[in-house]
Design a protein around this motif. Structure first.
Motif, PDB file in Angstrom:
ATOM      1  N   LEU A 189       0.856  -1.181   0.000  1.00 30.63           N
ATOM      2  CA  LEU A 189       0.000   0.000   0.000  1.00 30.63           C
ATOM      3  C   LEU A 189       0.888   1.225   0.000  1.00 30.63           C
ATOM      4  N   ASN A 190       0.754   2.038  -1.030  1.00 27.20           N
ATOM      5  CA  ASN A 190       1.501   3.292  -1.111  1.00 27.20           C
ATOM      6  C   ASN A 190       0.506   4.440  -1.197  1.00 27.20           C
ATOM      7  N   VAL A 191       0.749   5.432  -0.387  1.00 28.93           N
ATOM      8  CA  VAL A 191      -0.017   6.667  -0.468  1.00 28.93           C
ATOM      9  C   VAL A 191       1.005   7.758  -0.734  1.00 28.93           C
ATOM     10  N   THR A 192       0.897   8.397  -1.887  1.00 28.68           N
ATOM     11  CA  THR A 192       1.872   9.418  -2.250  1.00 28.68           C
ATOM     12  C   THR A 192       1.178  10.756  -2.445  1.00 28.68           C
ATOM     13  N   VAL A 193       1.900  11.781  -2.091  1.00 27.75           N
ATOM     14  CA  VAL A 193       1.410  13.148  -2.213  1.00 27.75           C
ATOM     15  C   VAL A 193       2.345  13.885  -3.157  1.00 27.75           C
ATOM     16  N   ASN A 194       1.767  14.527  -4.156  1.00 29.37           N
ATOM     17  CA  ASN A 194       2.520  15.289  -5.144  1.00 29.37           C
ATOM     18  C   ASN A 194       1.824  16.620  -5.346  1.00 29.37           C
TER      19      ASN A 194
ATOM     20  N   GLU B   4      -2.429   9.974  -4.206  1.00 29.94           N
ATOM     21  CA  GLU B   4      -2.701   8.722  -4.901  1.00 29.94           C
ATOM     22  C   GLU B   4      -2.573   7.565  -3.927  1.00 29.94           C
ATOM     23  N   ILE B   5      -3.558   6.689  -3.948  1.00 28.85           N
ATOM     24  CA  ILE B   5      -3.553   5.480  -3.133  1.00 28.85           C
ATOM     25  C   ILE B   5      -3.368   4.328  -4.105  1.00 28.85           C
ATOM     26  N   ASP B   6      -2.288   3.601  -3.944  1.00 26.84           N
ATOM     27  CA  ASP B   6      -1.943   2.503  -4.842  1.00 26.84           C
ATOM     28  C   ASP B   6      -1.893   1.215  -4.019  1.00 26.84           C
TER      29      ASP B   6
END
Length: 104
Positions: A69-74, A79-81
């Motif tokens: 589970l990756n949650v990235t902020v740009n 984005e929740i992957d």
């Protein structure tokens, strides 16, 4: 519906439901929809990662195995992957949820 489709639908429903939204299941939900109203920052990403992981472990044990589970902020996008397996399957599946902050 296949078992894989059902598992994906359950996963989407869990992730997008806010806790407290279900009358008889107030603890049900991963709370990702709430991100529409939260500021986007690394703390939000960390909190989301924790809430979603706990929700999947609590509500979909024996159905979905969370591999990653990756949650990235740009800038203005979160984005929740999710990489997961449907229990009993060797195939790794992926679901991506993305949200951009509304422009002002």
């Amino acid at each position: 519906d296949t078992l894989e489709q059902q598992a994906l639908e359950e996963l989407v429903q869990l992730i997008l439901t806010n806790q407290g939204e279900r009358l008889f299941l107030p603890q049900f939900g991963g709370g990702a929809r709430r991100l529409l109203f939260e500021g986007i920052n690394e703390a939000t990403a960390t909190m989301s990662r924790t809430m979603i992981t706990q929700a999947i472990q609590q509500w979909l044990p024996g159905r979905v195995i969370l591999n990653q589970l990756n949650v990235t902020v740009n800038d203005t996008t979160i984005e929740i992957d999710l990489k997961y397996q449907v229990a009993g399957s060797d195939q790794i599946r992926q679901a991506i949820f993305q949200r951009s902050a509304p422009s002002v």
